[in-house]
Design a protein around this motif. Sequence first.
Motif, mmCIF file in Angstrom:
data_model
loop_
_atom_site.group_PDB
_atom_site.id
_atom_site.type_symbol
_atom_site.label_atom_id
_atom_site.label_comp_id
_atom_site.label_asym_id
_atom_site.label_seq_id
_atom_site.Cartn_x
_atom_site.Cartn_y
_atom_site.Cartn_z
ATOM 1 N N GLY A 170 0.837 -1.267 -0.062
ATOM 2 C CA GLY A 170 0.199 -0.066 -0.170
ATOM 3 C C GLY A 170 0.863 1.155 -0.226
ATOM 4 O O GLY A 170 0.579 2.233 -0.801
ATOM 5 N N ALA A 171 1.808 1.266 0.792
ATOM 6 C CA ALA A 171 2.761 2.646 0.996
ATOM 7 C C ALA A 171 3.450 2.724 -0.374
ATOM 8 O O ALA A 171 3.575 3.902 -0.993
ATOM 9 N N ALA A 172 3.932 1.532 -0.931
ATOM 10 C CA ALA A 172 4.839 1.814 -2.261
ATOM 11 C C ALA A 172 3.750 2.284 -3.288
ATOM 12 O O ALA A 172 4.091 3.114 -4.077
ATOM 13 N N GLY A 173 2.622 1.800 -3.284
ATOM 14 C CA GLY A 173 1.316 2.327 -4.398
ATOM 15 C C GLY A 173 1.269 3.479 -4.356
ATOM 16 O O GLY A 173 0.960 4.235 -5.120
ATOM 17 N N VAL B 188 8.620 -5.346 -4.552
ATOM 18 C CA VAL B 188 8.489 -6.672 -5.220
ATOM 19 C C VAL B 188 7.923 -7.774 -4.387
ATOM 20 O O VAL B 188 7.126 -8.370 -4.775
ATOM 21 N N ARG B 189 8.575 -8.096 -3.367
ATOM 22 C CA ARG B 189 8.125 -9.117 -2.498
ATOM 23 C C ARG B 189 9.143 -9.099 -1.272
ATOM 24 O O ARG B 189 10.018 -8.354 -1.015
ATOM 25 N N SER B 190 8.655 -10.064 -0.235
ATOM 26 C CA SER B 190 9.361 -10.220 0.899
ATOM 27 C C SER B 190 9.598 -11.711 1.266
ATOM 28 O O SER B 190 8.665 -12.362 0.648
ATOM 29 N N SER C 188 13.060 -7.598 2.528
ATOM 30 C CA SER C 188 11.967 -7.238 1.391
ATOM 31 C C SER C 188 12.758 -6.612 0.420
ATOM 32 O O SER C 188 13.858 -5.816 0.557
ATOM 33 N N LEU C 189 12.259 -6.787 -0.734
ATOM 34 C CA LEU C 189 12.746 -6.363 -2.050
ATOM 35 C C LEU C 189 12.024 -5.354 -2.749
ATOM 36 O O LEU C 189 10.683 -5.322 -2.892
ATOM 37 N N PHE C 190 12.805 -4.128 -3.161
ATOM 38 C CA PHE C 190 12.176 -3.110 -3.968
ATOM 39 C C PHE C 190 12.832 -2.782 -5.066
ATOM 40 O O PHE C 190 13.880 -2.960 -5.256
ATOM 41 N N ASP C 191 11.976 -2.345 -5.995
ATOM 42 C CA ASP C 191 12.640 -1.615 -7.313
ATOM 43 C C ASP C 191 12.590 -0.171 -7.249
ATOM 44 O O ASP C 191 11.401 0.232 -7.154
#
Length: 118
Positions: free
Chosen positions: A47-50, A62-64, A75-78
Amino acid sequence: MNCLGPDGGAAGAASREPAPSRLVLVDRRLPRITDAQLALLHDALLGAAGRYNARGEDVRYVRSIYIARQERVLSLFDARSPELVREVNEAALVPFTSIDIGVELADLARARHGSEPA
């Protein structure tokens, strides 16, 4: 390497600056976390990234991955920067131990050998 601790400051010495990367890893130590809490963590980060992405920020959750024996969540972010990932995690109210730039090994191999993915 650009590494951030929970306070946003550097979390370790830099040996060399990698090629620009969009892969950002967040490490969390979460003892005694339940499956329900893991699901809430995932939803909060998504939700926060969105919300950040909707307002034009360049970040995607991306995922955790939960490592039960170590009571850790990775946790992985792009994202364009680890600082932006820190902001997303703080907005999600999800605690973290560190935030680090990651380098995809397949990308390094392709760059070194000048080859395309199989």
